[in-house]
Design a protein around this motif. Structure first.
Motif, mmCIF file in Angstrom:
data_model
loop_
_atom_site.group_PDB
_atom_site.id
_atom_site.type_symbol
_atom_site.label_atom_id
_atom_site.label_comp_id
_atom_site.label_asym_id
_atom_site.label_seq_id
_atom_site.Cartn_x
_atom_site.Cartn_y
_atom_site.Cartn_z
ATOM 1 N N GLY A 168 0.819 -1.203 0.000
ATOM 2 C CA GLY A 168 0.000 0.000 0.000
ATOM 3 C C GLY A 168 0.850 1.249 0.000
ATOM 4 O O GLY A 168 1.932 1.292 0.600
ATOM 5 N N ARG A 169 0.365 2.284 -0.658
ATOM 6 C CA ARG A 169 1.054 3.574 -0.736
ATOM 7 C C ARG A 169 0.066 4.667 -0.343
ATOM 8 O O ARG A 169 -1.071 4.698 -0.820
ATOM 9 C CB ARG A 169 1.549 3.820 -2.164
ATOM 10 N N LEU A 170 0.496 5.560 0.540
ATOM 11 C CA LEU A 170 -0.337 6.675 0.979
ATOM 12 C C LEU A 170 0.463 7.965 0.862
ATOM 13 O O LEU A 170 1.613 8.024 1.305
ATOM 14 C CB LEU A 170 -0.786 6.477 2.425
ATOM 15 N N GLU A 171 -0.135 8.993 0.271
ATOM 16 C CA GLU A 171 0.478 10.313 0.160
ATOM 17 C C GLU A 171 -0.524 11.360 0.628
ATOM 18 O O GLU A 171 -1.706 11.275 0.308
ATOM 19 C CB GLU A 171 0.902 10.608 -1.284
ATOM 20 N N ARG A 172 -0.035 12.330 1.384
ATOM 21 C CA ARG A 172 -0.922 13.381 1.889
ATOM 22 C C ARG A 172 -0.135 14.669 2.062
ATOM 23 O O ARG A 172 0.968 14.669 2.617
ATOM 24 C CB ARG A 172 -1.546 12.963 3.217
ATOM 25 N N LEU A 173 -0.720 15.742 1.594
ATOM 26 C CA LEU A 173 -0.155 17.082 1.762
ATOM 27 C C LEU A 173 -1.221 17.952 2.393
ATOM 28 O O LEU A 173 -2.337 18.045 1.869
ATOM 29 C CB LEU A 173 0.280 17.656 0.415
ATOM 30 N N ASN A 174 -0.918 18.573 3.517
ATOM 31 C CA ASN A 174 -1.917 19.399 4.186
ATOM 32 C C ASN A 174 -1.272 20.563 4.914
ATOM 33 O O ASN A 174 -0.099 20.516 5.302
ATOM 34 C CB ASN A 174 -2.738 18.567 5.174
ATOM 35 N N GLY A 175 -2.051 21.592 5.100
ATOM 36 C CA GLY A 175 -1.618 22.706 5.919
ATOM 37 C C GLY A 175 -1.737 22.362 7.391
ATOM 38 O O GLY A 175 -2.440 21.438 7.783
ATOM 39 N N GLN A 189 3.851 7.139 2.864
ATOM 40 C CA GLN A 189 4.009 5.890 3.597
ATOM 41 C C GLN A 189 3.929 4.718 2.631
ATOM 42 O O GLN A 189 3.046 4.670 1.771
ATOM 43 C CB GLN A 189 2.930 5.727 4.665
ATOM 44 N N ASP A 190 4.859 3.785 2.777
ATOM 45 C CA ASP A 190 4.835 2.519 2.054
ATOM 46 C C ASP A 190 4.642 1.408 3.079
ATOM 47 O O ASP A 190 5.348 1.361 4.096
ATOM 48 C CB ASP A 190 6.133 2.300 1.277
ATOM 49 N N ARG A 191 3.703 0.506 2.786
ATOM 50 C CA ARG A 191 3.335 -0.512 3.768
ATOM 51 C C ARG A 191 3.179 -1.876 3.102
ATOM 52 O O ARG A 191 2.423 -2.029 2.137
ATOM 53 C CB ARG A 191 2.017 -0.112 4.450
ATOM 54 N N TRP A 192 3.917 -2.857 3.621
ATOM 55 C CA TRP A 192 3.819 -4.242 3.160
ATOM 56 C C TRP A 192 3.196 -5.075 4.272
ATOM 57 O O TRP A 192 3.505 -4.890 5.446
ATOM 58 C CB TRP A 192 5.200 -4.803 2.825
ATOM 59 N N GLN A 193 2.326 -6.010 3.882
ATOM 60 C CA GLN A 193 1.735 -6.921 4.859
ATOM 61 C C GLN A 193 1.710 -8.345 4.305
ATOM 62 O O GLN A 193 1.500 -8.551 3.103
ATOM 63 C CB GLN A 193 0.294 -6.510 5.210
ATOM 64 N N LEU A 194 1.944 -9.299 5.172
ATOM 65 C CA LEU A 194 1.716 -10.713 4.884
ATOM 66 C C LEU A 194 0.747 -11.223 5.936
ATOM 67 O O LEU A 194 1.014 -11.101 7.143
ATOM 68 C CB LEU A 194 3.009 -11.511 4.906
ATOM 69 N N ILE A 195 -0.372 -11.771 5.492
ATOM 70 C CA ILE A 195 -1.392 -12.276 6.406
ATOM 71 C C ILE A 195 -1.739 -13.705 6.004
ATOM 72 O O ILE A 195 -1.951 -13.997 4.819
ATOM 73 C CB ILE A 195 -2.661 -11.395 6.392
ATOM 74 N N SER A 196 -1.795 -14.571 6.983
ATOM 75 C CA SER A 196 -2.129 -15.969 6.745
ATOM 76 C C SER A 196 -3.059 -16.446 7.848
ATOM 77 O O SER A 196 -2.823 -16.175 9.033
ATOM 78 C CB SER A 196 -0.851 -16.822 6.726
ATOM 79 N N GLU A 244 10.247 3.741 10.808
ATOM 80 C CA GLU A 244 10.384 2.460 10.117
ATOM 81 C C GLU A 244 10.080 1.354 11.121
ATOM 82 O O GLU A 244 10.720 1.265 12.168
ATOM 83 C CB GLU A 244 11.794 2.309 9.554
ATOM 84 N N THR A 245 9.102 0.507 10.788
ATOM 85 C CA THR A 245 8.638 -0.506 11.734
ATOM 86 C C THR A 245 8.567 -1.873 11.073
ATOM 87 O O THR A 245 8.068 -2.012 9.952
ATOM 88 C CB THR A 245 7.240 -0.144 12.282
ATOM 89 N N LEU A 246 9.068 -2.882 11.779
ATOM 90 C CA LEU A 246 8.930 -4.277 11.386
ATOM 91 C C LEU A 246 8.217 -4.994 12.522
ATOM 92 O O LEU A 246 8.637 -4.913 13.681
ATOM 93 C CB LEU A 246 10.301 -4.911 11.135
ATOM 94 N N GLN A 247 7.124 -5.692 12.190
ATOM 95 C CA GLN A 247 6.292 -6.312 13.213
ATOM 96 C C GLN A 247 5.879 -7.713 12.780
ATOM 97 O O GLN A 247 5.561 -7.952 11.615
ATOM 98 C CB GLN A 247 5.044 -5.457 13.473
ATOM 99 N N ALA A 248 5.876 -8.634 13.719
ATOM 100 C CA ALA A 248 5.414 -10.003 13.465
ATOM 101 C C ALA A 248 4.508 -10.428 14.608
ATOM 102 O O ALA A 248 4.824 -10.220 15.785
ATOM 103 C CB ALA A 248 6.598 -10.968 13.362
#
Length: 812
Positions: free
Chosen positions: A331-338, A377-384, A422-426
């Motif tokens: 997933g990719r998220l981009e946001r620009l705000n005041g 933000q770039d986000r990778w997920q593996l779900i099983s 930067e976060t790595l979680q299991a």
């Protein structure tokens, strides 16, 4: 982390080889009048097998080699039902009772929990209700849920406050994995997940440390979406909308499909809006007296620098197996705000506007003189999720996530401070086979977070937090009682880079020194071992009624921001100092480094009473939470100049001229014993077939045991809604009264009461293979000036004025 991942892979591979012989469970679902219930869902508890009823209420559930010991039946508009089966249960006749309170299961937990079947208070917003409530931020989407308020940093950043608690005490997750942004560090930082493409949002009120760790000591908000699909059944949704209060346009699209062996998912959204309209002037008169020059520049009827634009997408795919699925997503998220409340045009050098235009070619709708936040933000997920069939385990759920988050604060077209996370979680949940009536899960979790703030206004030094946890959760049905037990222990390690430190001397020593010594302050590495235990019971003491009680002893390790902060926080307009630096007040206020912090300890009791079927249903919750060593941010009444003195002028002579941040209110993190308590109530009354009346109320008190009130505790609220639904037409009108908040901390001001009135009219018509809804909504119809007591921008950013939204949404 490597041990956990290896363990996960070993068990996951063994699960792929499993297969089971077919066994069918059939039956019919009807209501109390004998009419078939269409679209009811039948779940085999402990497996991934589900079935839905046809138009005649019939179902056929393939359960594998053996009958399940327990099945769960749910349907929209009905109360849930749980059945315990025996060897003669092949053909079932099931009767569901209607309920005006929607009951949706929580999917983010290894145990089966819903609104009416948990010792702990739970709220789930899903389906059409979520579509109606969806707003540009997570906090605004959920702000009218019972027990939930918003931190409200203007329309650009609002995070949920649960029972008066937010920040590092309320965990925000996406598919049960930490969103891993900077929103827990400060209220000005956006929650880096999007409700516009979510399937449901789950709210666990009270300590949820057993399931999610010490960062959930105040509650959890879990956003559930289909980015890692569990089924290839073709489904899709779209929406297009416009609102007038911010001249905002938005659109979203999602689709899931595939075949018997593979499922894929894709979704995306886009939103863009201008500065939003407000009643009158943004800055309160009390502040205008001190900001006459800034007051002259404010545009009446508009909150300056509140424009925003955002976009994002998710793609994912899963292998579908006989006993579950394994999938990945990106997933990719981009946001620009005041950043509302901050315009420094009078201090900027010429040419900044041109630089602003060069760096951000699509920002013409932003205030050229304001502070901007640019997030990616770039986000990778593996779900099983796999069902197993052995003597010990009935299944294994695995979730892995990697997140790379960054946002920059931009002033005058130049990047000032950059925040990175930067976060790595299991996380692995081992679902245990039933033993003596008890069933549950053994959970392992490991997480590593690298947080970095770079720039002149980096109020928190770069830091790293590593944690490992093991938890066990068990539940048992025994007659009319559902017992729920759990325990969790964690190991948390925190380390931070040194900060520039001005060693202040006093008395005769100060007379001998012509200037302050400049040196680095090196923090000690910190280790904490928080643990939590919980016990709860739900008692079905009469038909249609139950009562629940939950007792929790929970501990929390402090966050890095609460410990190591030392510097100006540009967005909140404060100078923040962490708990490791002890303030000595007096004629010459100064700080000393003192490493004597402790875990925060909560002893919480929740009581619930519910009526869940019939034309009238209601829920009443009361809670009492004693917290030892509570971390809170205190306004000292001092300013940054009081502690920096003349050295600030020597070393940062251009700071005031360039940014106007030279004198900021001094806030310090401190520990003290505190008590939070309150109540939540909601009632739904089906007046007649098309009409439903809903009433709700909540109130939280937050007090320091030594006297005084905690800061930014939300006020009491009373809400009502009258809804009509018939022949494709849906209409509703609602009113929410926010009472005056006069129980305030030192340096706080009273917040006046206000009433928000909203309305909506929608029509839904069938279009094969789904439906389309056209709607119009009105918000704050009386154009009332309203300010959020829990917001740092209360005196600078009122809520939006009267606005109307038009749109079309559909599903197929």
């Amino acid at each position: 982390m490597k041990v956990v991942l290896g363990h996960c892979a070993l068990i996951g591979i063994s699960g792929l080889a499993l297969s089971s012989a077919a066994h069918a469970l059939t039956g019919q679902v009807s209501d109390t009048q004998g009419k078939p219930v269409y679209g009811a869902t039948i779940d085999a508890v402990g497996s991934k097998q589900t079935a839905s009823t046809s138009a005649d209420g019939r179902f056929n559930l393939d359960t594998g080699a053996e009958l399940p010991e327990e099945i769960h039946i749910s349907a929209p508009g009905f109360s849930h039902q749980t059945l315990h089966l025996d060897a003669g249960s092949d053909e079932l006749t099931i009767t569901l009772r209607r309920s005006p309170i929607e009951q949706v299961d929580v999917v983010g937990l290894p145990l089966h929990i819903s609104v009416m079947e948990s010792a702990q208070p739970v709220t789930v917003v899903s389906g059409e209700e979520l579509r109606r409530k969806q707003a540009s931020t997570l906090g605004e989407t959920l702000k009218n849920e019972v027990g939930v308020h918003s931190s409200y940093f203007g329309p650009v950043s609002s995070t949920p406050i649960i029972r008066g608690l937010n920040g590092p005490r309320v965990l925000i997750t996406q598919n049960s994995l930490d969103v891993s942004d900077a929103s827990r560090v400060g209220p000005d930082h956006v929650v880096a997940t999007e409700a516009m493409t979510a399937q449901q949002i789950e709210i666990l009120r009270g300590p949820a440390t057993l399931f999610y760790g010490s960062g959930a000591i105040g509650g959890v908000v879990n956003i559930v979406d289909d980015r890692v699909p569990s089924s290839s059944e073709p489904t899709g949704a779209f929406s297009i909308g416009h609102n007038t209060v911010a001249d905002e346009n938005e659109a979203s699209l999602a689709f899931t499909g595939g075949n018997a062996f593979f499922a894929f998912h894709v979704d995306g959204f886009w939103r863009e809006g201008n500065d939003y309209e407000i009643p009158g002037i943004a800055v309160l008169e009390t502040e205008e007296e001190h900001e006459e020059e800034a007051h002259e520049e404010h545009r009446e009827g508009v909150l300056e620098n509140s424009a925003s634009e955002s976009e994002g997408f998710n793609i994912g795919g899963s292998l579908l197996l006989d006993n579950g699925y394994v999938g990945v997503s990106y997933g990719r998220l981009e946001r620009l705000n005041g950043v509302p409340g901050h315009s420094h045009g009078e201090h900027e050098e010429e040419g900044h506007e041109d630089a602003h235009e060069d760096e951000h070619h699509d920002e013409e709708h932003h205030d050229d003189e304001g502070v901007l936040s640019d997030l990616t933000q770039d986000r990778w997920q593996l779900i099983s999720e796999l069902s197993l069939d052995n003597a010990l385990l009935s299944g294994i759920n695995t979730r892995l996530g990697y997140t790379d988050y960054e946002h920059a604060e931009i002033e005058g077209g130049e990047t000032g401070t950059v925040f990175k996370n930067e976060t790595l979680q299991a996380r692995i949940d081992l679902l245990l086979q039933e033993f003596s009536g008890w069933k549950g899960a053994l959970s392992f979790e490991a997480k590593s977070t690298d947080f970095e703030a770079i720039g002149e206004e980096a109020f928190t030094p770069p830091n790293r937090t590593d944690s490992f946890a093991i938890a066990v959760m068990q539940e048992k049905h025994a007659g009319n009682f559902l017992w729920q037990l759990g325990a969790r222990v964690e190991k948390v390690s925190i380390e931070a880079d040194p900060i520039e430190w001005e060693e202040h001397h006093h008395g005769e020593e100060a007379m001998e020194e012509e200037e302050h010594d400049h040196e680095l302050l090196h923090f000690d590495d910190l280790d904490f071992t928080p643990y939590s235990v919980s016990a709860g019971v739900v008692w079905d003491f009469a038909p249609d009624y139950n009562a629940g009680i939950s007792l929790t002893h929970a501990q929390r390790a402090p966050s890095a921001a609460e410990l190591f902060s030392y510097g100006p926080h540009i967005a909140t307009g404060n100078f923040e100092v962490g708990a490791l630096l002890r303030l000595h007040e007096g004629d010459d206020p100064h700080f000393h480094y003192l490493n004597d912090v402790e875990e925060e300890t909560s002893n919480n009791i929740d009581l619930s009473l519910r009526k869940h079927t019939g034309n009238v249903a209601w829920v009443l919750n009361v809670f009492y939470n004693e917290v030892d060593n509570f971390y809170y941010e205190r306004n000292t009444g001092l300013s940054s100049e009081d502690i920096e003195g003349d050295e600030h002028d020597e070393h940062d002579a251009g700071a005031e001229e360039e940014h106007a941040h030279s004198e900021l209110p001094l806030y310090v993190f401190e520990q003290a014993d505190a008590t939070l308590y309150g109540m939540e109530a909601q009632l739904a009354w089906q007046l007649a077939s098309p009409f439903k009346l809903s009433l709700w109320a909540d109130r939280t008190w937050g007090e320091l045991d030594d006297g005084g009130d905690l800061p930014r505790i939300p006020p009491a609220r009373l809400g009502s809604q009258l809804a009509y639904s018939s022949n494709g037409w849906d209409a509703e009108i609602s009113a929410t009264r926010y009472l005056q908040q006069d129980q305030i901390a030192e340096q706080e001001t009273v917040t006046d009461a206000y009433t928000m009135i909203d309305a909506e009219l929608a029509y839904t018509f069938a279009v094969y293979p789904g439906d389309i809804t056209v709607y119009v909504k009105g918000s704050n119809l009386t154009d009332e000036e309203a300010r959020v007591h829990s917001s740092f921008l209360k005196d600078r950013a009122p809520l939006p004025g009267r606005g109307f939204s038009l749109g079309i949404r559909g599903s197929f």
